[in-house]
Design a protein around this motif. Structure first.
Motif, PDB file in Angstrom:
ATOM      1  N   PRO A  12       0.816  -1.219   0.000  1.00  0.00           N
ATOM      2  CA  PRO A  12       0.000   0.000   0.000  1.00  0.00           C
ATOM      3  C   PRO A  12       0.850   1.270   0.000  1.00  0.00           C
ATOM      4  N   CYS A  83      -3.917   3.221   0.133  1.00  0.00           N
ATOM      5  CA  CYS A  83      -4.328   2.888  -1.236  1.00  0.00           C
ATOM      6  C   CYS A  83      -3.598   1.663  -1.784  1.00  0.00           C
ATOM      7  N   THR A  84      -4.387   0.808  -2.436  1.00  0.00           N
ATOM      8  CA  THR A  84      -3.819  -0.363  -3.092  1.00  0.00           C
ATOM      9  C   THR A  84      -4.362  -0.563  -4.513  1.00  0.00           C
ATOM     10  N   TRP A  85      -5.584  -0.141  -4.774  1.00  0.00           N
ATOM     11  CA  TRP A  85      -6.198  -0.302  -6.092  1.00  0.00           C
ATOM     12  C   TRP A  85      -6.706   1.053  -6.571  1.00  0.00           C
ATOM     13  N   PRO A  97      -7.674   6.595  -6.221  1.00  0.00           N
ATOM     14  CA  PRO A  97      -7.732   5.386  -5.390  1.00  0.00           C
ATOM     15  C   PRO A  97      -9.170   5.008  -5.046  1.00  0.00           C
ATOM     16  N   TYR A  98      -9.430   3.707  -5.087  1.00  0.00           N
ATOM     17  CA  TYR A  98     -10.711   3.221  -4.586  1.00  0.00           C
ATOM     18  C   TYR A  98     -10.733   3.395  -3.072  1.00  0.00           C
ATOM     19  N   GLU A 100     -10.879   2.334   0.804  1.00  0.00           N
ATOM     20  CA  GLU A 100     -10.139   1.247   1.455  1.00  0.00           C
ATOM     21  C   GLU A 100     -10.969  -0.027   1.534  1.00  0.00           C
ATOM     22  N   SER A 103     -11.132  -1.594  -1.946  1.00  0.00           N
ATOM     23  CA  SER A 103      -9.793  -2.110  -2.284  1.00  0.00           C
ATOM     24  C   SER A 103      -9.544  -3.443  -1.598  1.00  0.00           C
ATOM     25  N   GLN A 104     -10.027  -3.574  -0.372  1.00  0.00           N
ATOM     26  CA  GLN A 104      -9.864  -4.833   0.345  1.00  0.00           C
ATOM     27  C   GLN A 104     -10.645  -5.955  -0.343  1.00  0.00           C
ATOM     28  N   GLU A 107      -8.711  -6.864  -3.483  1.00  0.00           N
ATOM     29  CA  GLU A 107      -7.500  -7.621  -3.163  1.00  0.00           C
ATOM     30  C   GLU A 107      -7.827  -9.061  -2.791  1.00  0.00           C
ATOM     31  N   SER A 125     -17.893  -1.962  -8.968  1.00  0.00           N
ATOM     32  CA  SER A 125     -17.253  -0.950  -8.132  1.00  0.00           C
ATOM     33  C   SER A 125     -18.303  -0.015  -7.541  1.00  0.00           C
TER      34      SER A 125
END
Length: 142
Positions: A12, A83-85, A97-98, A100, A103-104, A107, A125
């Motif tokens: 992240p 942020c990850t996605w 960023p999506y 959290e 994003s989870q 993932e 989404s």
């Protein structure tokens, strides 16, 4: 090679939202600040009440609130995200960023697709896009 060995969780990075020309713009924290935020987040302690100084101490991030506050002057507080996605914004070419929570979900879905080698997973989404996970290197957004 075992398909389960291919999955690696994404690293992240932390971002904050700034309003520029009446548009939301997500700006990454520098690497050092992002790492400090991630360490505080991953410490296993309750995030509520945790304050992490950033930008050389000019801003404080209240981790539980996910808000960034100026320390020495008046400025509107800004939202902070781990942020990850990301997705491409509608009106420009910047990545956004999506949330959290979504994003989870992304993932976890991606991890299952990789480890079980079951692709063509569809997700919707929060902004009503359909996301299709085709393979480890290709995802389609409609």
């Amino acid at each position: 090679m075992d398909a389960g060995g291919l999955y690696e969780p994404v690293s992240p990075h932390w971002f904050y939202c700034k309003i520029i020309d009446s548009k939301e713009t997500w700006i990454p924290f520098n690497s050092e600040d992002s790492q400090q935020l991630e360490e505080a987040y991953g410490s296993g302690k309750d995030c509520n009440g945790r304050v992490v100084p950033t930008d050389g101490g000019r801003y404080d991030v209240h981790l539980g609130e996910r808000m960034r506050y100026a320390v020495y002057w008046d400025e509107l507080a800004s939202e902070v995200r781990r942020c990850t996605w990301f997705y491409k914004g509608d009106k420009d070419n910047k990545y956004v960023p999506y949330s959290e929570s979504f994003s989870q979900v992304l993932e976890e879905t991606y991890m299952l697709a990789v480890t079980l080698d079951e692709w063509k997973k569809k997700l919707e989404s929060p902004n009503r896009e359909i996301i299709i996970l085709h393979n480890p290197k290709e995802n389609l957004y409609k």
